[in-house]
Design a protein around this motif. Sequence first.
Motif, PDB file in Angstrom:
ATOM      1  N   UNK A  91      17.466  36.471  39.588  1.00  0.00           N
ATOM      2  CA  UNK A  91      16.050  36.106  39.668  1.00  0.00           C
ATOM      3  C   UNK A  91      15.139  37.323  39.595  1.00  0.00           C
ATOM      4  N   UNK A  92      15.665  38.480  39.942  1.00  0.00           N
ATOM      5  CA  UNK A  92      14.873  39.725  39.837  1.00  0.00           C
ATOM      6  C   UNK A  92      14.952  40.318  38.433  1.00  0.00           C
ATOM      7  N   UNK A  93      15.734  39.720  37.554  1.00  0.00           N
ATOM      8  CA  UNK A  93      15.795  40.207  36.178  1.00  0.00           C
ATOM      9  C   UNK A  93      17.077  40.943  35.814  1.00  0.00           C
ATOM     10  N   UNK A  94      17.961  41.167  36.792  1.00  0.00           N
ATOM     11  CA  UNK A  94      19.227  41.858  36.496  1.00  0.00           C
ATOM     12  C   UNK A  94      20.142  40.914  35.706  1.00  0.00           C
ATOM     13  N   UNK A  95      20.821  41.419  34.665  1.00  0.00           N
ATOM     14  CA  UNK A  95      21.660  40.539  33.851  1.00  0.00           C
ATOM     15  C   UNK A  95      23.114  40.998  33.723  1.00  0.00           C
ATOM     16  N   UNK A  96      23.399  42.263  34.013  1.00  0.00           N
ATOM     17  CA  UNK A  96      24.755  42.757  33.803  1.00  0.00           C
ATOM     18  C   UNK A  96      25.431  42.998  35.147  1.00  0.00           C
ATOM     19  N   UNK A  97      26.621  42.423  35.298  1.00  0.00           N
ATOM     20  CA  UNK A  97      27.327  42.498  36.569  1.00  0.00           C
ATOM     21  C   UNK A  97      28.757  42.983  36.353  1.00  0.00           C
ATOM     22  N   UNK A  98      29.304  43.617  37.387  1.00  0.00           N
ATOM     23  CA  UNK A  98      30.685  44.084  37.336  1.00  0.00           C
ATOM     24  C   UNK A  98      31.471  43.538  38.507  1.00  0.00           C
ATOM     25  N   UNK A  99      32.706  43.132  38.224  1.00  0.00           N
ATOM     26  CA  UNK A  99      33.632  42.677  39.260  1.00  0.00           C
ATOM     27  C   UNK A  99      34.956  43.389  39.037  1.00  0.00           C
ATOM     28  N   UNK A 100      35.676  43.681  40.129  1.00  0.00           N
ATOM     29  CA  UNK A 100      36.924  44.422  39.930  1.00  0.00           C
ATOM     30  C   UNK A 100      38.177  43.561  40.058  1.00  0.00           C
ATOM     31  N   UNK A 101      38.008  42.256  40.395  1.00  0.00           N
ATOM     32  CA  UNK A 101      39.193  41.387  40.474  1.00  0.00           C
ATOM     33  C   UNK A 101      38.942  40.094  39.709  1.00  0.00           C
ATOM     34  N   UNK A 111      35.732  45.685  35.862  1.00  0.00           N
ATOM     35  CA  UNK A 111      35.758  47.135  36.087  1.00  0.00           C
ATOM     36  C   UNK A 111      36.980  47.559  36.889  1.00  0.00           C
ATOM     37  N   UNK A 112      37.835  46.587  37.243  1.00  0.00           N
ATOM     38  CA  UNK A 112      39.046  46.910  38.006  1.00  0.00           C
ATOM     39  C   UNK A 112      40.281  46.737  37.145  1.00  0.00           C
ATOM     40  N   UNK A 113      41.431  47.155  37.667  1.00  0.00           N
ATOM     41  CA  UNK A 113      42.674  47.140  36.889  1.00  0.00           C
ATOM     42  C   UNK A 113      43.029  45.739  36.394  1.00  0.00           C
ATOM     43  N   UNK A 114      43.600  45.704  35.197  1.00  0.00           N
ATOM     44  CA  UNK A 114      43.948  44.437  34.561  1.00  0.00           C
ATOM     45  C   UNK A 114      45.462  44.303  34.477  1.00  0.00           C
ATOM     46  N   UNK A 115      45.986  43.215  35.054  1.00  0.00           N
ATOM     47  CA  UNK A 115      47.417  42.925  34.932  1.00  0.00           C
ATOM     48  C   UNK A 115      47.619  41.972  33.759  1.00  0.00           C
ATOM     49  N   UNK A 116      48.758  42.117  33.079  1.00  0.00           N
ATOM     50  CA  UNK A 116      48.963  41.284  31.889  1.00  0.00           C
ATOM     51  C   UNK A 116      49.019  39.794  32.245  1.00  0.00           C
TER      52      UNK A 116
END
Length: 239
Positions: free
Chosen positions: A66-76, A99-104
Motif C-alpha cells: 500500500x505504500x508503493x513497494x513492489x519487490x520482495x525477497x524471501x529466503x525459504x 534470496x535463500x538457498x535452493x534445493x532441487x
Amino acid sequence: MNDNLPPHAPDNHAPDNIVPDPCAGLTAIHAQIASAAREAGRDPAEVTLIAVSKTHPAAAVQQLLHCGQRTFGENRVQEAAQKFPPLQAAWPDLRLHLIGPLQTNKLREAVALFDRIDSLDRPRVADALEQTAQSTGRLPRLLIQVNIGDEPQKSGVTRAGADLFIRQCRQRFGANLAGLMCIPPQGQDPTPYFRDLTAMAHHHGLATISMGMSGDFISAIKMGATEIRVGSALFGQRN
Ligand SMILES: *Cc1c(COP(=O)(O)O)cnc(C)c1O
C-alpha cells in the motif's frame, strides 16, 4: 494527563517504543538510497530496493504494498508459498525474489512462485532448472550467488569457480542470467567484497548486482549495487 493515550500504551515515550509507520520507514530508506547514490555520482533510480519479508506476516507485506513497494525477497520456498500467492493475485506487478538457498526438490515450486531466483550457486541446480524450464515452459530470471568471502558455511559459488560457472550459465540461460548476488563476511568491512562483486559482474557484462542489507547498503550502493536487500530496517527485528 495520560487520558489521550490508548490503552496499554507503554509508559516510556522514547521514540523506539513507537511502532514505526511502515510508509515513513520506506520513505526514510529511499532517502538514504538517494543520498548514497548521489554521493557516488550515481542515479538513485539505478538502485532497486528489495524488501526482505522473511518471518514477517502477509499483513506486513500488504502494508508495504500500500505504500508503493513492489519487490520482495524471501529466503525459504515453503514460507513464501504460504504467504505470497494471494498477494500475487491481488497485486499483478508484485515481484518476488528467492534470496535463500535452493534445493532441487523445491525447484518446481520455486519456479512457479518466484519471478527471480537470486541464489543459483551450483551446476546440479542449474541442470535441474534447465530441465524444469523445458518441462514447464517457465524459466525465472536468475542471479548467481558468489561466496565472495569464500566462507565454508556460506552458500554461493567459490571465487575460484565463479568465472566458469558464470560462463556456463550464460550459455545455458542466455539473457535470463541477469547478474550476481553476494553476502559478504560478517564483522568485517564489506567494501572490498562489494567492489570485487561489481568487478566480476562488469567483467562478464552482467547488469544486475544484488548486495547490501540493512547494516551495509550505503556502502554497497557506493560500490555499485543495483539492488539492495533490506529486511530489519523496514520490517523491524526478526524473532
Ligand atoms: C535476511 C536477508 C537479508 C536482509 O537482512 P537484514 O539485515 O534484515 O536487512 C538480505 N539478504 C539475504 C540473503 C537474507 O537472507
